[in-house]
Scaffold this active site. Structure first.
Site, short mmCIF file in Angstrom:
data_model
loop_
_atom_site.label_atom_id
_atom_site.label_comp_id
_atom_site.label_asym_id
_atom_site.label_seq_id
_atom_site.Cartn_x
_atom_site.Cartn_y
_atom_site.Cartn_z
N ASP A 1 -7.74 -5.53 -4.23
CA ASP A 1 -6.76 -5.78 -3.18
C ASP A 1 -6.79 -7.24 -2.73
O ASP A 1 -6.69 -7.54 -1.55
CB ASP A 1 -6.98 -4.86 -1.98
CG ASP A 1 -5.92 -5.06 -0.90
OD1 ASP A 1 -4.75 -5.26 -1.26
OD2 ASP A 1 -6.27 -5.01 0.30
N ASN B 1 -0.87 -7.83 -3.55
CA ASN B 1 -1.63 -7.06 -4.53
C ASN B 1 -0.72 -6.14 -5.34
O ASN B 1 0.31 -5.68 -4.86
CB ASN B 1 -2.69 -6.22 -3.82
CG ASN B 1 -2.07 -5.24 -2.84
OD1 ASN B 1 -1.65 -5.64 -1.76
ND2 ASN B 1 -2.02 -3.97 -3.19
N GLU C 1 0.83 -1.22 0.00
CA GLU C 1 0.00 0.00 0.00
C GLU C 1 0.86 1.26 0.00
O GLU C 1 0.35 2.38 0.05
CB GLU C 1 -0.93 0.00 1.22
CG GLU C 1 -2.15 -0.86 1.05
CD GLU C 1 -1.82 -2.33 0.85
OE1 GLU C 1 -1.06 -2.89 1.66
OE2 GLU C 1 -2.32 -2.93 -0.13
#
Length: 614
Positions: free
Chosen positions: A341, A299, A215
């Protein structure tokens, strides 16, 4: 990957199966609707070296290389588990999410805490007496770039040393007897948002470690270090040129879409792979006969899929590699061009199954996108993919091409809110590991029942800052509950029983030869259920929510014990561990939206509980 596809009859069968679970329109199966299992002789765990571990010990978080989390101990069983009681407890002194499994070698237990990552050695002869504590030097700023709490998922023992990772990207080897540091190697940089939360695994004298930070635009990798010296032996990236991904002549993927030169570059917009994610923060398994390690990649970044058209190799998939050189042998992508995700970092359970009358060496994997995959672990061929939760984010998995088919109606759209996407970003199941019992032939899966609303927004990459591009609000899935615990038959490809839980079932699972299965809940209950029927046989309320991994071992007196760390937190429990406001439903990447009432049910904590019979 194309965003529209013709649905073939095989896929329609899968959709029909979702409805047969009762999860599509009428809500999930009620807790009482269980069918007692019969023992399944067609499933057995693979033969692996760590199976030679003494039955009473637990040397790595999954206990064996096949990642079964099965304890071959039966002193505590269905007949007497109701008498289980606390034997002793130990406070870690840390009040963040405790996701680790303790490990046991001889008469010593080792456990690693969340940041500041203390490593404890505890004498099992004297009910919790601390033999030594190792405190690594740390960069405290690492806490500021950790995605989802400052968790640690455990340590590993090998050849007189205990190995573990620190949040600020160090791998450490500590003498198991003295607690003295043997070596310490830094593998990444918090300046680019990189952290390490996973448990290492030692294979053939190499310590395997992966990074976190998908992220934050971190580029994922798996690194092998020499267990004796800490020197880096090889590193394999999850994006970029073949040379970086250690893809060469030995790479023989089963499916055509995974063949070609430099797909880790050409399936991305120019240079997007450099911040493309694919971090490696989950679980690793090892097959000594095939001499292959297996692990998943996270991801792609950012979450906003419009910024990265293409299949985004080699994210959201599984690699098989040579542990000596790191050379890739095959790859399978569970979720190409991931829209939601759906990290692919979950556990890889290595089993030998009889499928269609023939023995198969397989990987069984409950995946974040909602399907339980069975893959041939020699080739990467898809054998089956069946939904185990309510799914509307995809239309199935093609059994011929192996391709996942996203649902166009649930694709994120820039600037527009797309409602009711299931499963939510934490997936049908996040990191929380399953267990397998060779006695029942069943896989025991702790998992989620969550959906979400998503609005895509433009993300700009600045090193060391969030790189997401999505506003998310999560909510309970069909039925209104947020967690489940499912017993799954991997040969019959169906659930045998299912238990609803109020909150996401964020702990690991433990199966034992006493035909018991243990797991914990986020409101602090530690439970033992009948492995065949799912009936609740015992429970104990701990001081905090449970997101740790239970283990079982024999004490120095030959008596069986069961141990679990209590201490709520992690991504799902950030509202308690980090003191977030329930007023902001988008906090913790949207998880607070589904967990606003958790502070009413538990509090922060950090305690090891050890149970035994009287």
């Amino acid at each position: 990957m194309p965003r529209s596809a013709t649905i073939n009859p095989r896929i329609l069968c899968l959709c029909a199966f979702v409805l047969s679970l009762g999860c599509g329109e009428g809500g999930p199966e009620a807790p009482a609707q269980r069918a007692a299992a019969t023992r399944n002789p067609s499933a057995s765990p693979a033969s692996v070296p760590l199976d030679s571990t003494p039955p009473g010990e637990w040397r790595v978080p999954a206990r064996d290389y096949a990642s079964t989390r099965f304890a071959p101990l039966d002193q505590i069983n269905r007949e007497n588990v109701a008498s289980l009681r606390p034997a002793w407890t130990f406070s870690t002194g840390v009040l963040r999410g405790h996701e680790a499994a303790p490990i046991v070698v001889g008469s010593t237990m080792y456990l690693v805490t969340p940041f500041p990552n203390y490593l404890y050695a505890i004498d099992l002869n004297q009910a919790g007496r601390v033999l030594w504590r190792y405190r690594p030097p740390l960069q405290r700023a690492a806490q500021g770039v950790a995605c989802c709490d400052v968790v640690n998922r455990g340590a590993a023992y090998f050849d007189t040393k205990v190995f573990f990772n620190t949040l600020d990207n160090q791998t450490v080897a500590v003498d198991a007897t003295t607690g003295q540091e043997v070596w310490r190697t830094r593998l990444g940089s918090i300046n680019v948002g990189e952290t390490i939360t996973m448990a290492p695994l030692v294979v053939k004298g190499k310590v395997l470690v992966g990074n976190s930070g998908g992220e934050m635009g971190v580029r994922g990798w798996l690194t092998a270090l020499d267990a004796q010296t800490g020197e880096v032996v090889w590193r394999a990236y999850s994006t970029g040129p073949d040379e970086d991904a250690l893809i060469g002549p030995e790479f023989q993927p089963y499916y055509a879409q995974d063949r070609g030169e430099d797909l880790g570059v050409t399936t991305w917009p120019p240079d997007a792979w450099r911040q493309g994610g694919g971090t490696v923060w989950g679980w690793i398994s090892y097959d000594s006969e095939l001499d292959l390690v297996y692990y998943g990649t996270g991801n792609p970044g950012p979450w906003n899929p419009d910024q990265r058209p293409g299949a985004n190799k080699w994210t959201a998939g599984i690699f098989a590699r040579d542990p000596d050189t790191g050379a890739a042998r095959w790859f399978y992508q569970f979720t190409p061009h991931d829209l939601h995700d759906y990290d692919a970092v979950n556990e890889n359970i290595l089993l030998d199954l009889t499928i269609g009358g023939a023995p198969r060496r397989v990987i069984v994997r409950p995946e974040r996108n909602g399907y339980i995959y069975v893959l041939d672990r020699a080739t990467g061929e898809l054998i089956s993919a069946d939904p185990f939760v309510h799914i509307n984010s995809s239309l199935g998995v093609d059994s011929v091409t192996g391709e996942y088919i996203p649902n166009p109606q649930k694709e994120p759209v820039l600037g527009k809110v797309v409602y009711d996407i299931c499963p939510a970003s934490p997936g049908a199941k996040d990191w929380q590991p399953s267990a397998f019992s060779p006695r029942t032939g069943l896989l025991y899966i702790p998992h989620n029942n969550l959906c979400m609303d998503v609005q895509s927004v433009e993300a700009n990459y600045i090193a060391g800052t969030p790189y997401v591009g999505a506003n998310v609000i999560m909510k309970p899935g069909p039925g209104g509950h947020r967690g489940e615990f499912t017993a799954w038959d991997p040969v019959a490809r169906r659930p045998v029983w299912k238990i609803r839980e109020h909150f996401p079932t964020w702990s690991g699972a433990l199966a034992t030869a006493g035909d018991l299965v243990f797991y914990g809940t986020m409101d602090g209950w530690f439970k033992a259920v009948d492995a065949l029927s799912g009936d609740l046989l015992w429970s104990f309320k701990t001081e905090s929510g449970i997101i740790g991994q239970p283990i079982s071992y024999l004490g120095p007196d030959g008596k069986q014990f069961v141990a679990i760390l209590s201490g709520v937190g992690g991504w799902s429990g950030a509202i308690v561990a980090a003191g977030l406001s329930p007023e902001d439903s988008t906090a913790a990447l949207g998880f607070v939206g589904a967990m606003g009432d958790l502070p009413q049910h538990t509090q922060r904590g950090g305690t090891l509980y050890v149970f035994s019979l009287p």
